[in-house]
Design an enzyme around this catalytic site. Structure first.
Site, mmCIF file in Angstrom:
data_model
loop_
_atom_site.group_PDB
_atom_site.id
_atom_site.type_symbol
_atom_site.label_atom_id
_atom_site.label_comp_id
_atom_site.label_asym_id
_atom_site.label_seq_id
_atom_site.Cartn_x
_atom_site.Cartn_y
_atom_site.Cartn_z
ATOM 1 N N HIS A 1 -31.608 4.801 -3.093
ATOM 2 C CA HIS A 1 -32.559 3.563 -3.494
ATOM 3 C C HIS A 1 -33.775 3.616 -2.461
ATOM 4 O O HIS A 1 -34.318 2.423 -2.150
ATOM 5 C CB HIS A 1 -32.033 2.109 -3.676
ATOM 6 C CG HIS A 1 -31.225 2.059 -2.827
ATOM 7 N ND1 HIS A 1 -31.435 1.552 -1.488
ATOM 8 C CD2 HIS A 1 -29.559 1.888 -2.869
ATOM 9 C CE1 HIS A 1 -30.283 1.219 -0.835
ATOM 10 N NE2 HIS A 1 -29.051 1.568 -1.646
ATOM 11 N N CYS A 31 -48.482 -25.819 -34.867
ATOM 12 C CA CYS A 31 -48.953 -27.082 -34.838
ATOM 13 C C CYS A 31 -48.337 -27.810 -33.559
ATOM 14 O O CYS A 31 -47.218 -27.415 -33.221
ATOM 15 C CB CYS A 31 -48.197 -27.637 -36.081
ATOM 16 S SG CYS A 31 -48.467 -29.514 -36.099
#
EC number: 2.3.2.31
Lengths: 199, 482
Positions: free
Chosen positions: B255, B300
């Protein structure tokens, strides 16, 4: 259950029963089924504690790997104690968990629980509410534990003040056990208890 | 398998494996073609060991300890395991307070173990085992603490502990006796049960390897290889047997430039539901009356809470009744909005957006890497075709292959710059990092474009792209990883 476990339990039961421990140390066991997987334990509340005069029952379940795994022990009588859940009776005791050793017996387990009743360990609580009360309001804790002993374990100490508060809640339609529990958790403050129950 | 075959350092004949798996390649590969000489290697210094070779490592450790302090070999193992095989530290502590130290390490090393009677044993007949409560045993094995129990109980005890995954820390059965059973004792108890013995040996090896700072199991599926490395940085190792490659420190996928802690945090963040909480925070609001959580499903803005039936406005949280005529108040910006709760939603939404920004890029590169695997196959075919058409030799076209390898390598590093950036706090260092990251990003995409369209006519241009991408990658690793 293995043969080891069965043989051992037979001996253990004999050990406790024949030693007439109940008169000396205040512990006793009662066999519930023939294959010895379920056992009832009794501990008399130790003198000079809020549990004095009470008789406490415990449910003991024997696992398949016994004695290489600890027995499963919890209070079936309700008890007000920092290391025992006031709701479920579950006990926080090292020898019932990672400190279990195969050479320990039901007798030593019951004696350890009795010792725990004499000297609670609020730093490692099972019931945080009880432990907090034990440390911050020792007088209230003592009175509450005594009240619980009388109420649930046939103790003799009467507390008319607490009983009146419980009756008040009962009049409002609250079950007795819940009333005792909520009042105990709220340091017997009736206003806070009613708010807790009805909100 | 011959043990010697498996021992192989990272430098030996390494490139041969590289073709199988793109990010396994040693740096040497790229450095040959691209004129960047890496000052540091991403490859850890390591060896691949078999179980037998690892046993040798343990024996060497035991021997070196036994030569330093006077102690029985069976205790030496327990001591080493409890102290990360640090011989110097053990020697120092033993000199300090031998008995106390040994006791803390669960060892009872009295010169002549005396038979102690177990708690309930005292009043009972000889040959009594307090665990099974039977007597008449002729033999009662015991550890150096002297607590005697029958062999059958010992065996059940070992089995019970093994079923809990405990092997090197099997204690004496006596209560409050914390002495550990040495492997030699355990093996003598279970010598007639091959299945249990196998399990015990496997668990024991696991405990020993895990306690050793320089040893690590290969993370490959069912791979028995153990990696030995003294590397301190989270560099890459590749197993010689199963060719899995991983970080030598934490065992996760390699990594760089991200650190082990950060990548772990990142992976947890990606895997767990912490983002669910963020989602809830960003997309839902609490009913102003009963505080239940509401997710708006329609357009709404007149919301009725299904729980307490309260009507309110989604935008301003005001009661809908008072809203009616003055609805459009909501759309007007107020300098000091009374809806303070909004701030939390905005914050959560920002956090979610930030995470998604980095996560999308991380994921996108991961997908690109998968697709470029196919590109690799295509290039291989292309090379075969060209060679079959007598258009150059196999060697001539290898640079195409190398360009894909380099592309995947650069993209892999690029992918792992995103977790790094996510956890970087906003400092000038982050600006520099993001600048370099952007540069690498640009070069990688240009290289990808060039590789996908490579037809064998512009070798020079392609190699220039390769050079630049690798250069950016090395610079970034150099500044932020090595």
């Amino acid at each position: 259950m293995s043969n080891i476990a069965f043989n051992r339990l037979q001996r253990e039961c004999k050990e406790v029963v024949t030693n007439s421990e109940i008169s000396e140390t205040g512990i006793m066991i009662e066999i519930l089924n023939e294959n010895l997987t379920e056992i009832k334990g009794h501990i008399r509340g130790p003198p000079d504690t809020p549990y004095a005069g009470g008789m406490f029952d415990l449910d003991i379940k024997i696992p398949d790997q016994y004695p290489f795994s600890p027995p499963n022990v919890k209070f079936s009588t309700k008890i007000w104690h920092p290391n025992v859940s006031s709701q479920t009776g579950v006990i926080c005791l090292d020898i019932l968990k990672d400190q279990w050793a195969a050479s320990l017996t039901l007798r030593t387990v019951l004696l350890s629980i009795q010792a725990l009743m004499c000297t609670p360990e609020p730093k490692d609580p099972q019931d945080a509410v009880v432990a907090k009360q034990y440390m911050e309001k020792p007088a209230v804790f003592k009175a509450t534990a005594e009240y619980w002993t009388t109420k649930f374990a046939k103790g003799a100490v009467k507390n008319a003040g607490y009983q009146a508060l419980v009756d008040k809640l009962k009049d409002m339609g609250v079950r007795e056990e819940e009333a005792v529990s909520v009042l105990s958790c709220n340091n017997w403050d009736i206003n806070r208890s009613t708010v807790y129950i009805f909100s | 398998m011959d043990d010697e075959d498996m021992s192989c350092t990272s430098g030996d004949d390494y490139a041969g494996y590289g073709d199988e798996d793109y990010y396994n390649e040693a740096d040497v590969d790229a450095a040959d073609d691209v004129a960047v000489t890496p000052t540091h290697s991403e490859e850890a210094d390591y060896e691949c060991l078999s179980v037998n070779q690892v046993e040798r490592v343990f024996i060497d450790g035991v021997n070196s300890l036994v030569s330093r302090i006077s102690i029985n070999e069976k205790f030496a193992r327990i001591l080493l395991q409890a102290n990360h095989w640090d011989v110097d530290k053990i020697a120092r502590l033993v000199r300090n307070d031998r008995n106390d130290f040994l006791r803390k390490c669960h060892i009872d090393a009295k010169p002549e173990p005396k038979r102690k009677l177990s708690s309930t044993q005292s009043v009972l007949a000889k040959g009594y085992c307090s665990v099974c409560a039977m007597d008449g045993y002729t033999e009662l094995p015991h550890l150096t603490c002297g607590h005697c129990f029958c062999e059958h109980c010992w065996k059940s005890h070992v089995e019970s502990r093994l079923s809990e995954g405990v092997a090197s820390r099997i204690e004496c059965m006596e209560s409050e006796c914390e002495v550990y059973a040495p492997s030699e004792f355990v093996l003598s108890i279970i010598k007639n049960s091959p299945v249990i013995k196998l399990k015990y040996e496997r668990f024991l090896l696991r405990d020993m390897v895990n306690s050793h700072p320089h040893l690590k199991f290969c993370v490959g599926n069912e791979c028995p290889v153990i990696i030995r490395s003294t590397e301190v940085k989270p560099k890459r190792v590749t197993c010689m047997q199963c060719h899995t490659s991983f970080c030598v420190k934490c065992g996760a996928d390699y990594h760089a430039p991200t650190s082990c802690e950060t990548i772990k945090q990142w992976m947890t963040k990606c895997a767990d539901d912490s983002e669910t909480a963020n989602y809830i925070s960003a997309h839902t609001k609490d009913c102003p009356q009963c505080h239940s959580c509401i997710e708006k499903a329609g357009g709404c803005n007149h919301i009725q809470c299904t729980r307490c039936r309260h009507h309110f406005c989604w935008m301003c949280f005001g009661d809908w009744k008072s809203h009616g005529s003055e609805y459009y108040e909501c759309s007007r910006y107020k300098e000091n909005p009374s809806v303070a709760a909004e701030a939390n939603h905005v914050k959560a939404r920002r956090a979610l957006e930030k995470y998604l920004h980095y996560f999308e890029r991380f994921e996108n590169h991961s997908k690109s890497l998968k697709m470029e695997e196919e590109l690799r196959d295509k290039i291989r075919k292309k090379i075969d075709d060209k060679v079959n058409e007598h258009n150059g030799t196999w060697i001539d076209w290898q640079y195409l292959h190398k360009s894909v390898s380099l592309l995947t390598k650069c993209r892999y590093t690029l992918q792992y710059t995103y977790p790094f950036a996510y956890f970087l706090s906003a400092t000038p260092r982050k600006n520099l990092f993001e600048y370099q990251q952007a540069q690498l990003e640009k070069e990688v995409e240009e290289l990808a474009w060039a590789v996908e369209r490579a037809d064998g006519t512009a070798r020079g241009a392609l190699e220039a792209h390769m050079h630049r991408a690798e250069h950016k990658r090395q610079t970034l690793l150099h500044d932020f990883f090595f």
